[in-house]
Design an enzyme around this catalytic site. Sequence first.
Site, PDB file in Angstrom:
ATOM      1  N   MET A   1       4.335  -2.506  -3.687  1.00 32.43           N
ATOM      2  CA  MET A   1       4.329  -1.189  -3.044  1.00 32.43           C
ATOM      3  C   MET A   1       5.761  -0.716  -2.939  1.00 32.43           C
ATOM      4  SD  MET A   1       1.262  -0.521  -2.572  1.00 32.43           S
ATOM      5  CE  MET A   1       0.182  -1.613  -3.474  1.00 32.43           C
ATOM      6  N   CYS A   2       6.084   0.324  -3.611  1.00 31.93           N
ATOM      7  CA  CYS A   2       7.496   0.490  -3.873  1.00 31.93           C
ATOM      8  C   CYS A   2       7.848   1.884  -4.344  1.00 31.93           C
ATOM      9  CB  CYS A   2       7.920  -0.485  -4.968  1.00 31.93           C
ATOM     10  SG  CYS A   2       7.266  -2.131  -4.734  1.00 31.93           S
TER      11      CYS A   2
END
Lengths: 298, 442, 228
Positions: free
Chosen positions: A1-2
């Site tokens: 998640m980035c």
Amino acid sequence: MCGIVGLFIKDASLEPKLGQLTSTMLATMCERGPDSAGFAVYGPATKGRAKITLQSPDPDRDFAGLTAPISKAIGAEVSLERKSTHGVLSVPAGKVDAAREALRTGHPHLRIMSSGDVIEIFKEVGYPTQVASRFDLSKMQGSHAIGHTRMATESAVTTMGAHPFSTGPDQCLVHNGSLSNHHNLRRDLIHDGMSFETENDTEVAAAYISWRMKQGLNLGEALQKSLEDLDGFFTFVVGTKNGFGVLRDPIACKPAVMAETNQYVAFGSEYRALAGLPGIDAARVWEPEPATVYFWER
Amino acid sequence: MTYHNPPTTPRKSAVFDDYTLSEIRRAASTGIYDIRGGGAKRKVPHFDDLLFLGASMSRYPLEGYREKCSTTVTLGTRYAKKPIELKIPITVAGMSFGSLSANAKEALGRGATIAGTSTTTGDGGMTPEERGQSQTLVYQYLPSRYGMNPDDLRKADAIEVVVGQGAKPGGGGMLLGQKISDRVAEMRTLPKGIDQRSACRHPDWTGPDDLEIKIIELREITDWQKPIYVKVGGARPYYDVALAVKAGADVVVVDGMQGGTAATQEVFIEHVGQPTLACIRPAVQALQDLGMHRKVQLIISGGIRNGADVAKALALGADAVSVGSAALVALGDNDPALESEYQKLNTTAGAYDDWHEGRDPAGITTQDPELSKRLDPVLAGRRLANYLKVMTLEAQTIARACGHNHVHNLEPEDLCALTIEAAAMARVPLAGTSWIPGQGNL
Amino acid sequence: MPTVDLATTSLRELNELLHKQGAGTNETQWEILNPKGRHAVAVGVDAPLNIDIKGPVGYYVAGMNKHANIVVHGSAGPGAAENMMSGKVVVKGDVSQYAGATGRGGLLVVEGNASSRCGISMKGIDIVVKGNIGHMSAFMAQTGNLVVFGDAGDALGDSIYEARLFVRGSVKSLGADCVEKEMRDEHLDLVDNILQRSGLNGVKPKDFRRYGSSRKLYNFNIDNADAY
């Protein structure tokens, strides 16, 4: 998640500003990935030389006096340029494997971030802007760069867990999303001789791409093949010595936006990342289609 | 004398037991998986497998009645301008109007208000009945967004972003046509009488990095006044709680597999998710690792029944607990007094779980106007308040016995476990030993 | 006319200012400068304001809008006008995923393209897209109207309820339970009305084809299991 940013320069006059532009882009993605950050920079080539980027938890101890034993082991002159916790080792082209072996056996506590003719990978735990500034990203030059800010999902917040992951000579991969079959795939890849440094799902994707390329596929084909074998949610951005690629999974929930002008191709997890680029108002801006490989080369 | 061959006693299979056989026949006959309400019914390690040590010589107990043992809890201290103050560490979990009758929702609001705690909307929007009767109302923000609107959002005292629930982590909702009455259909913008198919993911964000942006939007719309909860099903509690905190939650709600649902596939309820007991320590560990324990509050739900359960959940590190199924029982659900009517539905009081069919003789899980009328919201609200207060008194009794002047001062070290399983899950020693099985991993 | 420059004013201050405007406010014309892809710009507005946002915005612009007329002079990120109640939101550029998601009323006009999941779970909103829309658009769309001048991507109207979809160009594929339906006079009138309100012209209602629910998934049948 980035958060992901990427910039692939087409107009060489922009190359001196690569680091500055990438650094500005990366700073917009801090909230998406406050845990750690990293970037791959494809800098100018030096004829007859290759480079290996190293990281050390104790750089004062590890980098001082490193060049002599490596030079001796590979029988050729090497030099080291230290950048914070990282060091870029310059070795003669053709001596990369020997140098890596010498590092692995003689200096096992050093981590190899990347190797190739032009790639340098820097990554650390910390807030992305701080990570970028400790490596002086804004001063770097080159043809293309890929940056990443990480919000760890199911693996530890460590230097090695940060992105990009190097996938082979001059190759790197960053990921936003979460793979759901990486444990099984990891076992299969280990069985086929691949090795892993982290528990990170992205490293499995990176190793998968390397594995496919070892089988003789080019990067575009390897990415295409990954659509069959990777399960879960992902947006990948990949780099090669001359190329830059993007792939989203078929569901394509994770955000991705791209811009192209005569001067560059750029990728951002959000438009914010692109907002500061020169000529962005006139750029072609679009979202990559699901399950579609995008690849630029120069 | 004549010698007879002794007959073999008929032996039923432990694998193919009567329930399993009936399920195979039912599936073959109806062509649909079993859908039911409630939570996991199978036996899993639970709070019953823990015991408090109490005080004797090495610890001094507090005197009941005279020496105060506080039960107040403040939720939402991280970012919200208006955190929620509750008198008791027990809240009422989200249950929708639609799955419950309007009278039942009103009764929940009344009961919670008398007891000094909050109640929660559900997958169907906010009804005037529950807002009117609930002093503190948490508004659920769900994938379906039925009835979602900014006015109700601003009327709420807190917002709960529902990522998942314990009965079905990773699953969407399911409300069969029988309960989509005119009013429910209108609130959900659905045609009357159809099956409602709810999404399992939110329509406009996926993953914690997007959730962080969604939470900012909700805070901006409500001017940063209201606490934002994030509710997750008990699946991967360490990572889920850590990510909820990173996404900006003020409060994290972890709902274990015993947590109820209005209607979902039986296979989901019984086979997906972790027992509540197993969820608490990883959740607390995540908060501690981030330095956020007690700063981001943790609410635990799923099978909370009495004050001992409350005290045990708090001792393991929760800030509060939430009750759903137990609250319905307090209102009058599954009451043996209605046994003859449960028999007519081919079930028995205590086992009735076909809430989605809308024929609840107790008038709680129904939209039938005649059945709904059976529930007096004032009386049922009083019953709920009594129950919540009794649980609180019980938890206080235990806390005092362990020498604590606030229920939040209960610690894991006040507990021991009766079984190895519970010891491993709760990370407390097996009774009579100093052995905590399974240490060293998350 | 108040002008709020997001280069010098925080998002919080901006939204707080907008939220303070009641129905009878005299400050009805607002201009917002330098949004630069910021999220949650002009969300939760609850007054008949005219708001011009000069530049591209990020996620959830005009989220939950009531009454306001908001124009984005640029592109918009995911969830533009999500859960809009009333009013009108115009995006001059492209919009990302989830445009008009769960919208319950009002009109969203996208003058560029919309990416995936446009009109997902829409609940009464009208959406007009001058360009194309991406895959999974109108997923679980409950009511309202989606009018698309260009083409639609894969799985249009998957699991659709009663929303009406009008597409002028091609549809790459239809989702579960979504079928093409006859374009009757009432639908021509409806599209005409929406087009007039959108302010976009150059197309005729008869150029559109209508898609909606075949209602086969409204009550469970095991023989439709492939669709689940």
